[in-house]
Design an enzyme around this catalytic site. Structure first.
Site, short mmCIF file in Angstrom:
data_model
loop_
_atom_site.label_atom_id
_atom_site.label_comp_id
_atom_site.label_asym_id
_atom_site.label_seq_id
_atom_site.Cartn_x
_atom_site.Cartn_y
_atom_site.Cartn_z
N GLU A 82 74.03 62.21 34.86
CA GLU A 82 75.37 61.59 34.89
C GLU A 82 76.06 62.22 33.70
O GLU A 82 75.77 62.42 32.64
CB GLU A 82 75.32 60.25 34.34
CG GLU A 82 74.60 59.14 35.39
CD GLU A 82 75.36 59.21 37.01
OE1 GLU A 82 76.46 59.63 36.81
OE2 GLU A 82 74.46 58.65 37.76
N ARG A 92 78.95 44.44 41.36
CA ARG A 92 78.93 43.89 42.72
C ARG A 92 78.01 42.81 42.65
O ARG A 92 78.03 41.94 43.64
CB ARG A 92 78.53 45.25 43.58
CG ARG A 92 78.76 44.86 44.95
CD ARG A 92 78.38 46.29 45.74
NE ARG A 92 77.42 47.02 45.24
CZ ARG A 92 75.90 46.66 45.41
NH1 ARG A 92 75.80 45.89 46.42
NH2 ARG A 92 74.95 47.26 44.72
N CYS A 145 73.52 50.11 34.45
CA CYS A 145 73.38 51.49 34.05
C CYS A 145 74.45 52.35 33.19
O CYS A 145 74.16 52.81 31.94
CB CYS A 145 72.88 52.60 35.33
SG CYS A 145 71.34 52.00 35.69
N HIS A 168 69.99 59.33 36.60
CA HIS A 168 69.77 58.18 37.90
C HIS A 168 68.63 58.67 38.73
O HIS A 168 68.85 60.01 38.95
CB HIS A 168 70.96 57.91 38.59
CG HIS A 168 71.84 56.49 38.18
ND1 HIS A 168 73.15 56.44 37.87
CD2 HIS A 168 71.38 55.39 38.15
CE1 HIS A 168 73.16 55.40 37.41
NE2 HIS A 168 72.12 54.50 37.78
N1 PCA Z 1 69.85 50.58 38.08
C1 PCA Z 1 71.23 49.78 37.89
C2 PCA Z 1 70.98 48.99 36.76
C3 PCA Z 1 69.27 49.18 36.39
C4 PCA Z 1 69.03 50.25 37.24
O1 PCA Z 1 67.83 50.73 37.25
C5 PCA Z 1 72.47 50.63 37.92
O2 PCA Z 1 72.46 51.73 38.37
O3 PCA Z 1 73.39 50.15 37.16
#
Ligand code: PCA
Length: 214
Positions: A82, A92, A145, A168
């Site tokens: 990111e 959401r 996240c 991610h």
């Molecule tokens: N993904 C979520 C929160 C925890 C995770 O593993 C997100 O992308 O916000």
């Protein structure tokens, strides 16, 4: 001699899922030595507030030189470092404690955004060189996240020598609805190990194209 530490976090499952690849990656890499540093792998609750409290506790307890937080982004097909954390919680779905903040700041009065201090382009290049699908992501969303990513960068803001960021990862096979993209766990563990190695060794990111036009 003191061995330097890398903190690597994942998240517990959320949103009705039984698994979260990021949790399994953090557990798999806990105790590994990467680029001469000891990895401490830890799992954060998927809860606004408590996740950042736990992250700060881990920072105090382990005094890492590098922090890599990992989370699941269902629907994505690639490993995505990111670029930026933004100062907003806008959920959401409810988090694992039932909270669903809407248009709330992560840190009241904090700056609109923080840049990742990981070498995101170098990480993507290293993953692609290993034939692992990867791309820079321009948004970490507005759920837990991004909340943890912003909380991390806010905590690190006064210590530019301590670098950190967020990656991610896609679903594991069998997660989500049929036909959703996924990657095998072993591929994702290898990917995060490579990304962490590149982050530990690379101080300056390089410039490479690949940004989106919209
Ligand atoms: N993904 C979520 C929160 C925890 C995770 O593993 C997100 O992308 O916000």
């Amino acid at each position: 001699m003191k061995t330097n530490t890398i903190l690597l976090t994942g998240f517990e499952p959320f949103g009705g899922e039984q698994r979260n690849p990021s949790q399994e990656i953090a557990r798999a890499l806990d105790g590994r030595v990467i680029a001469g540093r000891r990895v401490v792998g830890a799992v954060l609750p998927c809860v606004f507030g408590a996740s950042v409290t736990e992250l700060k506790r881990l920072l105090r307890a382990h005094r890492p030189e590098l922090v890599v937080c990992v989370g699941q982004a269902g629907g994505r097909a690639e490993i995505t470092p990111e670029r930026v954390a933004i100062n907003v919680d806008d959920a959401r779905i409810a988090d694992n404690a039932g909270a669903q903040p809407i248009d709330a700041p992560v840190v009241r009065g904090g700056p609109a955004a923080y840049w990742s201090t990981l070498p995101i382009k170098a990480i993507v290049a290293a993953l692609r060189a290993e034939k692992i699908p990867a791309a820079v992501s321009q948004t970490a969303g507005t759920f837990v996240c991004n909340h943890v990513f912003y909380g991390l960068m806010h905590a690190l803001r006064k210590n530019p020598r301590l670098r950190g960021g967020f990656i991610h990862v896609p679903f594991l096979p069998g997660q989500g609805q049929r036909g959703q993209p996924s990657l095998p766990l072993a591929t994702m563990i290898a990917a995060v190990a490579i990304a962490t190695d590149v982050a530990a060794r690379t101080r300056r990111d390089f410039r490479a194209g690949g940004g989106q036009t919209h």
